[in-house]
Design an enzyme around this catalytic site. Structure first.
Site, PDB file in Angstrom:
ATOM      1  N   ASN A   1     -26.906  61.794  24.999  1.00  0.00           N
ATOM      2  CA  ASN A   1     -26.251  61.934  23.689  1.00  0.00           C
ATOM      3  C   ASN A   1     -26.583  63.319  23.146  1.00  0.00           C
ATOM      4  O   ASN A   1     -27.703  63.558  22.700  1.00  0.00           O
ATOM      5  CB  ASN A   1     -26.740  60.830  22.738  1.00  0.00           C
ATOM      6  N   TRP A   2     -25.610  64.195  23.222  1.00  0.00           N
ATOM      7  CA  TRP A   2     -25.850  65.565  22.729  1.00  0.00           C
ATOM      8  C   TRP A   2     -25.987  65.615  21.218  1.00  0.00           C
ATOM      9  O   TRP A   2     -26.412  66.627  20.671  1.00  0.00           O
ATOM     10  CB  TRP A   2     -24.675  66.481  23.110  1.00  0.00           C
ATOM     11  N   LYS A   3     -25.542  64.566  20.527  1.00  0.00           N
ATOM     12  CA  LYS A   3     -25.457  64.594  19.061  1.00  0.00           C
ATOM     13  C   LYS A   3     -24.602  65.809  18.654  1.00  0.00           C
ATOM     14  O   LYS A   3     -23.674  66.143  19.372  1.00  0.00           O
ATOM     15  CB  LYS A   3     -26.852  64.596  18.436  1.00  0.00           C
TER      16      LYS A   3
ATOM     17  N   HIS B   1     -24.516  54.588  15.488  1.00  0.00           N
ATOM     18  CA  HIS B   1     -25.780  55.304  15.670  1.00  0.00           C
ATOM     19  C   HIS B   1     -26.497  55.366  14.321  1.00  0.00           C
ATOM     20  O   HIS B   1     -25.855  55.520  13.278  1.00  0.00           O
ATOM     21  CB  HIS B   1     -25.518  56.715  16.209  1.00  0.00           C
TER      22      HIS B   1
ATOM     23  N   GLU C   1     -28.059  57.584  12.876  1.00  0.00           N
ATOM     24  CA  GLU C   1     -27.799  58.790  12.079  1.00  0.00           C
ATOM     25  C   GLU C   1     -26.533  58.610  11.247  1.00  0.00           C
ATOM     26  O   GLU C   1     -26.441  59.109  10.123  1.00  0.00           O
ATOM     27  CB  GLU C   1     -27.715  60.016  13.009  1.00  0.00           C
TER      28      GLU C   1
ATOM     29  N   GLU D   1     -32.301  51.263  19.438  1.00  0.00           N
ATOM     30  CA  GLU D   1     -32.888  52.555  19.085  1.00  0.00           C
ATOM     31  C   GLU D   1     -33.697  52.418  17.800  1.00  0.00           C
ATOM     32  O   GLU D   1     -33.134  52.527  16.695  1.00  0.00           O
ATOM     33  CB  GLU D   1     -31.788  53.604  18.859  1.00  0.00           C
TER      34      GLU D   1
ATOM     35  N   GLY E   1     -36.148  61.117  18.006  1.00  0.00           N
ATOM     36  CA  GLY E   1     -36.470  62.522  17.765  1.00  0.00           C
ATOM     37  C   GLY E   1     -37.878  62.754  17.244  1.00  0.00           C
ATOM     38  O   GLY E   1     -38.186  63.838  16.760  1.00  0.00           O
TER      39      GLY E   1
ATOM     40  N   SER F   1     -36.937  58.983  21.901  1.00  0.00           N
ATOM     41  CA  SER F   1     -37.957  59.819  22.552  1.00  0.00           C
ATOM     42  C   SER F   1     -38.120  59.515  24.047  1.00  0.00           C
ATOM     43  O   SER F   1     -39.241  59.559  24.570  1.00  0.00           O
ATOM     44  CB  SER F   1     -39.296  59.689  21.810  1.00  0.00           C
TER      45      SER F   1
ATOM     46  N   GLY G   1     -31.460  61.517  23.735  1.00  0.00           N
ATOM     47  CA  GLY G   1     -31.041  62.616  22.868  1.00  0.00           C
ATOM     48  C   GLY G   1     -31.615  63.947  23.344  1.00  0.00           C
ATOM     49  O   GLY G   1     -31.081  64.597  24.236  1.00  0.00           O
ATOM     50  N   GLY G   2     -32.735  64.335  22.770  1.00  0.00           N
ATOM     51  CA  GLY G   2     -33.330  65.650  23.021  1.00  0.00           C
ATOM     52  C   GLY G   2     -33.461  66.011  24.496  1.00  0.00           C
ATOM     53  O   GLY G   2     -33.175  67.152  24.886  1.00  0.00           O
TER      54      GLY G   2
END
Ligand code: 13P
Length: 251
Positions: free
Chosen positions: A8-10, A94, A96, A165, A171, A211, A232-233
């Site tokens: 997931n590049w966000k 999500h 976010e 999640e 993150g 994470s 993600g990251g």
């Protein structure tokens, strides 16, 4: 069940950079018995598709979709528009979006249902906040989020994915201990069983996000009931994500 890993590049990588990521990732040595997808911003779908050509690995995913197929919904993108790029999976709900944009369980449910109708697999994100943990309401929150989404799904046969999640882990560099993730996945699977039946529940994919990196992925995918990861990251560098995929399935 095949393990599913979704990058997931966000809100990273517009069309100028998306093609480069896809080309670099395709140069990675990738295990064959994994399902791998990359969730890119809407504006990068065309570039990602162009770099993929007819290749199906990684599968293309989107990060959100609206619930109507067309109409006066300024700024929104419909599932049928995503299909034009060969999108196979789409994230919905999500945290976010839930927390920053006020997406409700009902909106998430409508989005998931519309994606299924279009033939795109919804990846329904659920998870508790730190405040929920402090109040001892993790199970209650998860059940409410999951059952709201399940209520909109038309049957147990059309594929869907849940992503657990925990918000406090996203993150933060604080991965959820696999045993805790296992318990959360069991809560989700039980809700699926109650809505449909045990066959549907056993075959449902529930993946973990928060994470995840190349150092801890093996622990998650070897945990019973954890069928993959939403990353993600650690997905932003295609070589790091390639390593993560190989570590998830070293065979
Ligand atoms: P991180 O892997 O950066 O914690 O993000 C997880 C996530 O939100 C994936 O959707």
């Amino acid at each position: 069940m095949r393990t599913l890993l979704i990058a997931n590049w966000k809100m990273h990588y517009g069309p100028m950079k998306a093609g480069g990521w896809v080309r670099a990732f395709r140069r990675e040595r990738l295990p064959k018995d994994l399902d791998i997808a990359v969730a890119v911003p809407h504006v990068s779908l065309a570039a990602a598709r162009a770099s993929l050509g007819r290749a199906s690995i990684p599968a293309l995913a989107a990060q959100d979709a609206f619930w109507s197929s067309e109409g006066a919904f300024t700024g929104e993108i419909s599932p049928s528009m995503l299909l034009e790029f060969g999108v196979q999976y789409c994230l919905v709900g999500h945290s976010e979006r839930r927390l920053l944009l006020g997406e409700t369980d009902e909106m998430v449910a409508r989005k998931a249902a519309a994606l299924q109708v279009a033939g795109i697999i919804p990846v329904i994100c659920v998870g508790e906040t730190e405040a929920n943990v402090k109040k001892g309401e993790v199970a209650k929150v998860l059940r409410a989020q999951v059952s709201a989404a399940l209520a909109s799904l038309k049957d147990g046969k059309t594929p869907f994915v849940f992503a657990y999640e925990p918000v406090w882990s996203i993150g933060s560099g604080k991965p959820c201990p696999p045993q805790k993730a296992k318990e959360a996945h069991e809560i989700i699977r039980t809700a699926i069983q109650k809505k449909f039946n045990s066959g549907v529940a056993e075959n449902a994919r529930i993946i973990y996000g928060g994470s995840v990196d190349a150092n801890n992925i093996a622990e998650y995918v070897s945990t019973t009931g954890v069928n993959g990861a939403l990353v993600g990251g650690a997905s932003l560098d295609p070589r790091v994500f390639g390593l993560l995929c190989r570590t998830a399935n070293p065979a």
